[in-house]
Design an enzyme around this catalytic site. Sequence first.
Site, PDB file in Angstrom:
ATOM      1  N   GLU A 240       0.806  -1.150  -0.028  1.00  0.00           N
ATOM      2  CA  GLU A 240      -0.191  -0.071   0.006  1.00  0.00           C
ATOM      3  C   GLU A 240       0.865   1.260   0.071  1.00  0.00           C
ATOM      4  OE1 GLU A 240      -3.816  -1.458   2.594  1.00  0.00           O
ATOM      5  OE2 GLU A 240      -2.244  -0.794   3.665  1.00  0.00           O
TER       6      GLU A 240
ATOM      7  N   CYS B  70       7.843  -5.250  15.537  1.00  0.00           N
ATOM      8  CA  CYS B  70       7.289  -4.444  16.520  1.00  0.00           C
ATOM      9  C   CYS B  70       5.768  -4.783  17.017  1.00  0.00           C
ATOM     10  CB  CYS B  70       7.593  -2.761  16.055  1.00  0.00           C
ATOM     11  SG  CYS B  70       9.067  -2.341  15.649  1.00  0.00           S
TER      12      CYS B  70
ATOM     13  N   CYS C 101      -0.070   5.642   9.976  1.00  0.00           N
ATOM     14  CA  CYS C 101       1.133   4.693  10.332  1.00  0.00           C
ATOM     15  C   CYS C 101       1.000   3.580  11.171  1.00  0.00           C
ATOM     16  CB  CYS C 101       1.986   5.696  11.309  1.00  0.00           C
ATOM     17  SG  CYS C 101       3.080   6.952  10.499  1.00  0.00           S
TER      18      CYS C 101
HETATM   19  C1  LIG Z   1       5.455   1.601   9.906  1.00  0.00           C
HETATM   20  S1  LIG Z   1       6.832   2.332  10.390  1.00  0.00           S
HETATM   21  C2  LIG Z   1       7.766   2.111   8.819  1.00  0.00           C
HETATM   22  C3  LIG Z   1       8.993   2.717   8.621  1.00  0.00           C
HETATM   23  C4  LIG Z   1      10.226   2.067   9.759  1.00  0.00           C
HETATM   24  N1  LIG Z   1       9.993   0.625   9.599  1.00  0.00           N
HETATM   25  C5  LIG Z   1      10.015   2.355  11.074  1.00  0.00           C
HETATM   26  O1  LIG Z   1       9.529   1.526  11.870  1.00  0.00           O
HETATM   27  O2  LIG Z   1      10.440   3.381  11.399  1.00  0.00           O
HETATM   28  C6  LIG Z   1       6.507   3.984  10.200  1.00  0.00           C
HETATM   29  C7  LIG Z   1       6.264   4.560  11.364  1.00  0.00           C
HETATM   30  O3  LIG Z   1       4.764   4.329  11.950  1.00  0.00           O
HETATM   31  C8  LIG Z   1       4.794   3.733  13.428  1.00  0.00           C
HETATM   32  N2  LIG Z   1       4.130   2.749  13.873  1.00  0.00           N
HETATM   33  C9  LIG Z   1       4.035   1.786  13.609  1.00  0.00           C
HETATM   34  N3  LIG Z   1       2.831   0.942  14.228  1.00  0.00           N
HETATM   35  C10 LIG Z   1       1.814   2.312  14.428  1.00  0.00           C
HETATM   36  C11 LIG Z   1       0.897   2.357  15.163  1.00  0.00           C
HETATM   37  N4  LIG Z   1      -0.068   1.388  15.709  1.00  0.00           N
HETATM   38  N5  LIG Z   1       0.513   3.441  15.644  1.00  0.00           N
HETATM   39  C12 LIG Z   1       1.306   4.739  15.367  1.00  0.00           C
HETATM   40  N6  LIG Z   1       2.550   4.453  14.788  1.00  0.00           N
HETATM   41  C13 LIG Z   1       2.879   3.515  14.350  1.00  0.00           C
HETATM   42  C14 LIG Z   1       6.374   3.435  13.438  1.00  0.00           C
HETATM   43  O4  LIG Z   1       6.807   3.313  14.702  1.00  0.00           O
HETATM   44  C15 LIG Z   1       7.231   4.326  12.426  1.00  0.00           C
HETATM   45  O5  LIG Z   1       7.424   5.413  13.528  1.00  0.00           O
HETATM   46  S1  SF4 Z   2       7.361  -1.469   9.506  1.00  0.00           S
HETATM   47 FE1  SF4 Z   2       8.585  -0.252  11.073  1.00  0.00          FE
HETATM   48  S2  SF4 Z   2       7.278  -0.134  13.011  1.00  0.00           S
HETATM   49 FE2  SF4 Z   2       6.530  -1.857  11.743  1.00  0.00          FE
HETATM   50  S3  SF4 Z   2       7.336  -3.512  12.441  1.00  0.00           S
HETATM   51 FE3  SF4 Z   2       8.695  -2.906  10.655  1.00  0.00          FE
HETATM   52  S4  SF4 Z   2      10.127  -1.577  11.831  1.00  0.00           S
HETATM   53 FE4  SF4 Z   2       8.423  -2.095  13.161  1.00  0.00          FE
END
Ligand SMILES: C[S@@+](CC[C@H](N)C(=O)[O-])C[C@H]1O[C@@H](n2cnc3c(N)ncnc32)[C@H](O)[C@@H]1O
Ligand code: SF4
Length: 363
Positions: A91, A129, A345
């Site tokens: 997406e 995460c 996010c």
């Molecule tokens: C989906 S991640 C993708 C980029 C990278 N993997 C990272 O973790 O920074 C983008 C941002 O969304 C945040 N994020 C993930 N799950 C979330 C949630 N349920 N609510 C708010 N932010 C979230 C992550 O911590 C990150 O700061």
């Molecule tokens: S996309 Fe970013 S926030 Fe989601 S599991 Fe991967 S590292 Fe963590």
Amino acid sequence: MALKSVFDSSVIRAEFDKAGINTRFIPLIWKYVIQNPDFNWEDIPSLPSSAYTLLGAKFKTLTSVVDSVLESNDGVTTKLLIKLQNGAFVECVIMRYDSSLGKLNGKPRPGGPRSTLCVSSQVGCKMGCTFCATGSMGFKNNLSSGEIVEQLVHASRLSTIRNIVFMGMGEPLNNYSALVEAIRTMTASPFQISPRKITVSTVGIIHAITKLHNDVPNLNLAVSLHAPVQDIRCKIMPAARAFPLEKLMNALQEYQKKSQQKIFIEYIMLDGVNDEEQQAHQLGKLLETFQVVVNLIPFNPIGSLSQFTTSTNQKVIKFQKILRGIYDIRTTVRKEMGQDISGACGQLVAVDLKKFYVDRRDD
Ligand SMILES: C[S@@+](CC[C@H](N)C(=O)[O-])C[C@H]1O[C@@H](n2cnc3c(N)ncnc32)[C@H](O)[C@@H]1O
Ligand code: SF4
């Protein structure tokens, strides 16, 4: 043999070089693809005949297709579900921050409304995460640089994209070479997006942070910190064990020394987990020697996938006050958009996506 994306710049350059075709034609081809949703290679004017033969034999105009488009209720956020050549879905999300009028301080904005595109870099993610919908899918595969750039092509047909954030599905620094190549393409003709308008968000892959500035200078770096101490970080982000906080902070210090740019710190406010006054002070002390902007992010619910709830407004405001008032750290509270279409996010997840989209169309 699967046909290649013309936006895989290293592949098309190598093929053109091998066939003795001047690579200056490549941006012209890209421009034509962006502007014309439906065409045959022969329709592109003024290419050498060997280029038509090569394109026809080895490349597809686009390797991915937009399967569905979802608009948020307020019309500010649009989520594109994109089907890759291997059948997987990713997406990307267009956010029109000032789209309603395209105005800046009440006046028409030069160049029209600005949109930000949130792109995916992987199908799923292996970092796991505990608060993230994408993390719950596990890792499926890396996107090629062409597949990353194609998200920009699809979005550019719907909106003028001025900013790119790598905050969609996946950990961009775990797909490093495709990320670097995609950014080089996005900043070149005909896209010409300024590197200063591109933000790479990472969970903190230390070895990649140390080389990022050399490979693609002047980007914005956003680090998903989410906790000021190692033990809380490990509890909510398993990747913190492999990339310990102390080493991460050293890498960020080095990065800042080289780039001379502020770093964005992302911090999800999780009720009772990382949002107490003590943690605000710990975060303040951790960051006081850095040039940073802290974004306090409300936790976006991801159904039954996570046990967390977001912090109360009072706690968020108190947290912000401590960082600003005592540690003089610029701290903003992020306004999340697109929650109603799961375009915020961490809500991007390709499990059962088709079903989700079909259900939503029936709403
Ligand atoms: C989906 S991640 C993708 C980029 C990278 N993997 C990272 O973790 O920074 C983008 C941002 O969304 C945040 N994020 C993930 N799950 C979330 C949630 N349920 N609510 C708010 N932010 C979230 C992550 O911590 C990150 O700061
Ligand atoms: S996309 Fe970013 S926030 Fe989601 S599991 Fe991967 S590292 Fe963590």
